[in-house]
Design an enzyme around this catalytic site. Sequence first.
Site, short mmCIF file in Angstrom:
data_model
loop_
_atom_site.label_atom_id
_atom_site.label_comp_id
_atom_site.label_asym_id
_atom_site.label_seq_id
_atom_site.Cartn_x
_atom_site.Cartn_y
_atom_site.Cartn_z
NE ARG A 53 60.71 43.44 -1.19
CZ ARG A 53 61.89 43.33 -0.59
NH1 ARG A 53 62.60 42.22 -0.69
NH2 ARG A 53 62.36 44.33 0.13
CE1 TYR A 105 50.12 31.63 -22.83
CE2 TYR A 105 51.81 32.09 -21.21
CZ TYR A 105 50.70 32.48 -21.93
OH TYR A 105 50.16 33.73 -21.72
CG ASP A 177 54.20 24.58 -17.18
OD1 ASP A 177 53.16 24.15 -16.64
OD2 ASP A 177 54.33 25.75 -17.56
CE LYS A 202 46.39 29.66 -17.75
NZ LYS A 202 47.42 30.57 -17.26
#
Length: 384
Positions: A53, A105, A177, A202
């Site tokens: 992690r 979005y 973004d 994407k």
Amino acid sequence: MSQDKPQQALETRILQIGVGRDERTGAISYPIYPSATYRHPAVGESTGFDYTRSGNPTRQILEEGLATLEGGARGLTFGSGMAALTTLFLHFSSGDHVVVSEDLYGGTYRVLDQVFAKFGLSATYVDTSQTAAVAAAITPQTKALLVETPGNPLLGIADLQTLGELCRSRGLLFLVDNTFLTPLLQRPLEFGADVVIHSATKYLGGHSDLCAGVLVAREAALGERLYFLQNSTGAILPPQDCWLLIRSLKTLSLRMERHCATAIKVARWLKSHPKVTAVYYPGLEDHPGHQLSKQQTRGFGGMLSFRVESDELARAVLKKLQLISFAESLGGVESLMTLPAVQTHGDVPPAERERLGICESLLRLSVGIEAVDDIIADLEQALE
């Protein structure tokens, strides 16, 4: 006298991520390290990896590569784009305020409106293509500006240089973004952005087989703060998916070149169709952000939206598609079409959707890398 190596092209650096970095084997394809934990040489000593992690060799190679591509100090990868955004929003405190693109979005709107608002983080949504509107929305509590450019789904274009200067003058974090264009076509950090965000599901992934998110910080101190939040909350990208994203990035330059070349042809064809009432694509000369896009990007991308004569026609088109898939998401090698008002932006209140023009006659098309004539032929038969 030694000489510095010449700066390699971005396309070359993308392809070379991880190549030969495994010094023990010299592997061209960097290995997957699935170990959850690591042996310590002795008390107080570490190999540099303790618990996956907190750090993993495969993830480290990917994150270093992504930071280099965007020109930042620190890259971080997450299990999804929304996990990346959520971690970024955790940087703020109760009572803080952010200004956000209204053309964004729907999932970003949802997490701010239905999750972070409960913890006292407020947001104002503005047309970020209008710098004056952004400036007017700033309050004494404002800590950041979050911009999607091009916007989603109407492909609005924000002036990154001007907004970067505005943020610096007001002491705000500038968050951009960059999902739609990738670092190949747009480099927000060069315009003063502090953090670049990607849904790597994407274009960075590009094959509709991976869910991932990315943050890249311009300065090391902010990168370390975001790493602390990621490590504390655990929103990491597993090593297998890190390897898959490294693999996918190697063809990014070729894919983006094809996406751009095909999208402009499709946009021009749609613009000439009698049943199409509007086309939204920055590459079209009559798009209001066309000239600005030419100044701040290296290409117009593979995303476009178009409006048809009626809601009924839009639904008929989706039903009749054969080559293009009626599916959410975007940025894959396969062409995908969606109905934003019902799907990607369904959580935006109806009145706000209508105000923005996200009605049920609006279709969003992620133009893939199939032969352009085949894409157009599918659109033609679906619009009959």
